[in-house]
Write a protein that holds these residues in place. Structure first.
Motif, PDB file in Angstrom:
ATOM      1  N   ASN A 110       0.619  -0.938   0.265  1.00 21.15           N
ATOM      2  CA  ASN A 110      -0.122   0.073   0.046  1.00 21.15           C
ATOM      3  C   ASN A 110       0.827   1.202   0.150  1.00 21.15           C
ATOM      4  OD1 ASN A 110      -2.551  -0.937  -0.177  1.00 21.15           O
ATOM      5  ND2 ASN A 110      -2.444  -1.596   2.135  1.00 21.15           N
ATOM      6  N   ALA A 111       2.071   1.402   0.428  1.00 21.68           N
ATOM      7  CA  ALA A 111       2.793   2.365   0.712  1.00 21.68           C
ATOM      8  C   ALA A 111       3.220   2.964  -0.910  1.00 21.68           C
ATOM      9  CB  ALA A 111       3.832   2.394   1.399  1.00 21.68           C
ATOM     10  N   PRO A 112       3.278   3.828  -1.200  1.00 23.93           N
ATOM     11  CA  PRO A 112       3.950   4.392  -2.604  1.00 23.93           C
ATOM     12  C   PRO A 112       5.110   3.940  -3.034  1.00 23.93           C
ATOM     13  CG  PRO A 112       2.594   6.344  -1.554  1.00 23.93           C
ATOM     14  CD  PRO A 112       2.906   5.179  -0.425  1.00 23.93           C
ATOM     15  N   ASP A 113       5.923   3.768  -1.830  1.00 25.19           N
ATOM     16  CA  ASP A 113       7.379   3.195  -2.158  1.00 25.19           C
ATOM     17  C   ASP A 113       7.397   1.833  -1.713  1.00 25.19           C
ATOM     18  OD1 ASP A 113       7.294   3.306   0.543  1.00 25.19           O
ATOM     19  OD2 ASP A 113       9.170   4.705   0.868  1.00 25.19           O
ATOM     20  N   ALA A 114       6.458   1.126  -1.540  1.00 31.59           N
ATOM     21  CA  ALA A 114       6.343  -0.205  -1.098  1.00 31.59           C
ATOM     22  C   ALA A 114       7.245  -0.556   0.334  1.00 31.59           C
ATOM     23  CB  ALA A 114       6.806  -1.125  -2.178  1.00 31.59           C
ATOM     24  N   SER A 115       7.387   0.540   1.086  1.00 28.61           N
ATOM     25  CA  SER A 115       7.793   0.307   2.466  1.00 28.61           C
ATOM     26  C   SER A 115       6.894  -0.620   3.406  1.00 28.61           C
ATOM     27  CB  SER A 115       8.477   1.640   2.849  1.00 28.61           C
ATOM     28  OG  SER A 115       7.334   2.458   3.090  1.00 28.61           O
ATOM     29  N   SER A 116       5.824  -0.393   2.991  1.00 26.57           N
ATOM     30  CA  SER A 116       4.962  -1.288   3.997  1.00 26.57           C
ATOM     31  C   SER A 116       5.223  -2.805   3.770  1.00 26.57           C
ATOM     32  CB  SER A 116       3.464  -0.980   3.651  1.00 26.57           C
ATOM     33  OG  SER A 116       3.234  -1.155   2.152  1.00 26.57           O
ATOM     34  N   ALA A 117       6.045  -3.464   2.823  1.00 27.61           N
ATOM     35  CA  ALA A 117       6.217  -4.725   2.868  1.00 27.61           C
ATOM     36  C   ALA A 117       7.264  -5.010   3.677  1.00 27.61           C
ATOM     37  CB  ALA A 117       6.562  -4.974   1.238  1.00 27.61           C
ATOM     38  N   GLY A 118       7.954  -4.145   4.534  1.00 23.77           N
ATOM     39  CA  GLY A 118       8.875  -4.668   5.530  1.00 23.77           C
ATOM     40  C   GLY A 118      10.161  -4.987   5.036  1.00 23.77           C
ATOM     41  N   SER A 119      11.013  -5.602   5.890  1.00 21.07           N
ATOM     42  CA  SER A 119      12.247  -6.058   5.328  1.00 21.07           C
ATOM     43  C   SER A 119      12.312  -7.515   4.575  1.00 21.07           C
ATOM     44  CB  SER A 119      13.333  -6.394   6.699  1.00 21.07           C
ATOM     45  OG  SER A 119      13.313  -5.067   7.428  1.00 21.07           O
ATOM     46  N   HIS A 120      13.555  -7.790   4.278  1.00 21.56           N
ATOM     47  CA  HIS A 120      13.545  -9.138   3.440  1.00 21.56           C
ATOM     48  C   HIS A 120      12.931 -10.386   4.384  1.00 21.56           C
ATOM     49  CE1 HIS A 120      17.173  -8.199   0.825  1.00 21.56           C
ATOM     50  NE2 HIS A 120      16.240  -7.429   0.565  1.00 21.56           N
ATOM     51  N   TRP A 121      12.372 -11.098   3.793  1.00 22.56           N
ATOM     52  CA  TRP A 121      11.764 -12.489   4.650  1.00 22.56           C
ATOM     53  C   TRP A 121      12.790 -13.229   4.974  1.00 22.56           C
ATOM     54  CZ3 TRP A 121      10.068 -17.617   2.468  1.00 22.56           C
ATOM     55  CH2 TRP A 121       9.514 -18.298   3.384  1.00 22.56           C
ATOM     56  N   ASN A 122      13.111 -13.373   6.156  1.00 27.06           N
ATOM     57  CA  ASN A 122      14.271 -14.114   6.871  1.00 27.06           C
ATOM     58  C   ASN A 122      13.843 -14.886   8.003  1.00 27.06           C
ATOM     59  OD1 ASN A 122      16.838 -14.584   7.195  1.00 27.06           O
ATOM     60  ND2 ASN A 122      17.518 -12.931   8.233  1.00 27.06           N
ATOM     61  N   PRO A 123      13.070 -15.834   7.980  1.00 31.52           N
ATOM     62  CA  PRO A 123      12.814 -16.759   9.110  1.00 31.52           C
ATOM     63  C   PRO A 123      13.669 -17.493   9.766  1.00 31.52           C
ATOM     64  CG  PRO A 123      12.048 -17.702   6.942  1.00 31.52           C
ATOM     65  CD  PRO A 123      12.486 -16.391   6.510  1.00 31.52           C
ATOM     66  N   THR A 124      14.863 -17.861   8.978  1.00 35.44           N
ATOM     67  CA  THR A 124      15.909 -18.471   9.509  1.00 35.44           C
ATOM     68  C   THR A 124      16.992 -17.475  10.240  1.00 35.44           C
ATOM     69  OG1 THR A 124      16.979 -18.770   7.428  1.00 35.44           O
ATOM     70  CG2 THR A 124      15.478 -20.593   8.152  1.00 35.44           C
ATOM     71  N   LYS A 125      16.723 -16.267  10.104  1.00 33.21           N
ATOM     72  CA  LYS A 125      17.685 -15.355  10.785  1.00 33.21           C
ATOM     73  C   LYS A 125      19.193 -15.364  10.357  1.00 33.21           C
ATOM     74  CE  LYS A 125      14.254 -14.279  13.281  1.00 33.21           C
ATOM     75  NZ  LYS A 125      13.443 -13.066  12.743  1.00 33.21           N
ATOM     76  N   GLN A 126      19.307 -15.448   8.929  1.00 33.11           N
ATOM     77  CA  GLN A 126      20.766 -15.738   8.538  1.00 33.11           C
ATOM     78  C   GLN A 126      21.044 -14.154   7.782  1.00 33.11           C
ATOM     79  OE1 GLN A 126      22.332 -18.589   8.062  1.00 33.11           O
ATOM     80  NE2 GLN A 126      20.705 -19.397   9.389  1.00 33.11           N
ATOM     81  N   GLN A 127      22.241 -14.067   7.430  1.00 30.53           N
ATOM     82  CA  GLN A 127      22.904 -12.966   6.775  1.00 30.53           C
ATOM     83  C   GLN A 127      22.263 -12.793   5.331  1.00 30.53           C
ATOM     84  OE1 GLN A 127      25.349 -10.389   8.307  1.00 30.53           O
ATOM     85  NE2 GLN A 127      24.302 -11.208   9.725  1.00 30.53           N
ATOM     86  N   HIS A 128      22.236 -11.636   5.036  1.00 31.32           N
ATOM     87  CA  HIS A 128      21.837 -11.414   3.778  1.00 31.32           C
ATOM     88  C   HIS A 128      23.032 -12.083   2.659  1.00 31.32           C
ATOM     89  CE1 HIS A 128      20.541 -10.012  -0.134  1.00 31.32           C
ATOM     90  NE2 HIS A 128      21.746  -9.361  -0.666  1.00 31.32           N
ATOM     91  N   GLY A 129      22.747 -12.854   1.486  1.00 32.58           N
ATOM     92  CA  GLY A 129      23.395 -13.335   0.631  1.00 32.58           C
ATOM     93  C   GLY A 129      23.142 -13.603  -0.742  1.00 32.58           C
ATOM     94  N   HIS A 130      23.842 -14.895  -1.340  1.00 34.81           N
ATOM     95  CA  HIS A 130      23.542 -15.044  -2.526  1.00 34.81           C
ATOM     96  C   HIS A 130      22.969 -16.568  -2.313  1.00 34.81           C
ATOM     97  CE1 HIS A 130      23.805 -16.892  -6.574  1.00 34.81           C
ATOM     98  NE2 HIS A 130      24.337 -15.899  -7.053  1.00 34.81           N
ATOM     99  N   TRP A 131      21.620 -16.673  -2.995  1.00 33.07           N
ATOM    100  CA  TRP A 131      20.705 -18.097  -2.684  1.00 33.07           C
ATOM    101  C   TRP A 131      21.855 -19.384  -2.952  1.00 33.07           C
ATOM    102  CZ3 TRP A 131      15.587 -18.606  -1.284  1.00 33.07           C
ATOM    103  CH2 TRP A 131      15.322 -19.708  -1.166  1.00 33.07           C
ATOM    104  N   GLY A 132      21.794 -20.079  -1.961  1.00 29.12           N
ATOM    105  CA  GLY A 132      22.653 -21.546  -2.295  1.00 29.12           C
ATOM    106  C   GLY A 132      23.829 -21.456  -1.834  1.00 29.12           C
ATOM    107  N   LYS A 133      24.364 -20.033  -1.553  1.00 29.66           N
ATOM    108  CA  LYS A 133      25.968 -19.910  -1.307  1.00 29.66           C
ATOM    109  C   LYS A 133      26.120 -19.285   0.017  1.00 29.66           C
ATOM    110  CE  LYS A 133      27.384 -19.125  -5.994  1.00 29.66           C
ATOM    111  NZ  LYS A 133      27.967 -18.177  -7.044  1.00 29.66           N
ATOM    112  N   ASP A 134      26.636 -20.086   0.935  1.00 31.09           N
ATOM    113  CA  ASP A 134      26.815 -19.826   2.214  1.00 31.09           C
ATOM    114  C   ASP A 134      25.466 -19.349   2.922  1.00 31.09           C
ATOM    115  OD1 ASP A 134      29.755 -20.216   2.064  1.00 31.09           O
ATOM    116  OD2 ASP A 134      29.996 -18.153   1.130  1.00 31.09           O
ATOM    117  N   ALA A 135      25.448 -18.256   3.627  1.00 33.30           N
ATOM    118  CA  ALA A 135      24.264 -17.772   4.300  1.00 33.30           C
ATOM    119  C   ALA A 135      23.463 -16.781   3.524  1.00 33.30           C
ATOM    120  CB  ALA A 135      24.689 -16.948   5.495  1.00 33.30           C
TER     121      ALA A 135
END
Length: 197
Positions: free
Chosen positions: A101-126
């Motif tokens: 709903n927010a014009p800049d889509a900030s209402s979508a929140g942060s990255h979905w991260n249910p396993t509490k990992q660091q941001h990274g490349h899918w399938g490589k490390d965290a």
């Protein structure tokens, strides 16, 4: 008299065998049951589908659709976009809230991260379970991305896998897979809520 008694005993035994499932009928019934069990064990699991209709954010012209299909424990994603500028790589992530709903889509929140990992490349490390990666956009503003994973589910009670109610976000820049926690992907130019079909 003895012959008569012997004949009676043999006949009774044979009758008992057939009554207990022996003989040709018993074998046929046993075979039918085994085939029925094999059919049940080989039956495919239910196919489940979710989609996200992607609309513009931050004044962009982005539009598209993400289709998530789960079959036999694997979720396949097909993402198709148009109206994306500039051409080149653009980050795509699942975000924690199903709210565009927010014009800049900030209402979508942060990255979905249910396993509490660091941001990274899918399938490589965290990596976040929302770290889909980059989509390549052609000169005409269109792009397509496909991937499959058993780390997601379409529905279900496992909140560390269930993608329903999350948002899929298209970013203005590419993901560098290093900068925490966003990959330096810039603003949000497209947003869609993942909903069960």
């Amino acid at each position: 008299m003895q012959r008569l008694l012997l004949s009676f005993l043999i006949g009774s035994s044979l009758l008992g065998l057939y009554a207990c499932g022996g003989g040709e009928n018993g074998d046929a019934n046993h075979t039918d049951m085994m085939e029925h069990r094999e059919t049940i064990s080989q039956a495919p699991t239910e196919k489940k589908t979710a989609i996200a209709m992607i609309g513009s954010a931050s004044g962009s012209n982005v539009a598209g659709m993400a289709t998530f299909t789960e079959e036999n424990g694997t979720v396949s994603l097909v993402l198709e976009l148009k109206g994306v500028t500039p051409p080149g790589s653009h980050a795509v992530h699942l975000h924690e809230f199903g709210d565009c709903n927010a014009p800049d889509a900030s209402s979508a929140g942060s990255h979905w991260n249910p396993t509490k990992q660091q941001h990274g490349h899918w399938g490589k490390d965290a990596f976040h379970l929302g770290d889909i990666g980059n989509i390549e956009i052609a000169a005409d503003g269109t792009g397509k991305l496909t991937m499959s994973t058993d780390a997601w589910s379409v529905g279900g009670s496992d909140t560390t896998k269930n993608i329903i109610g999350k948002s899929i976000i298209v970013h203005e820049k590419s993901d560098d897979f290093m900068t925490q926690p966003t990959g330096a992907a810039g603003g949000r130019i497209g947003c869609g809520v993942v909903q069960m079909q």
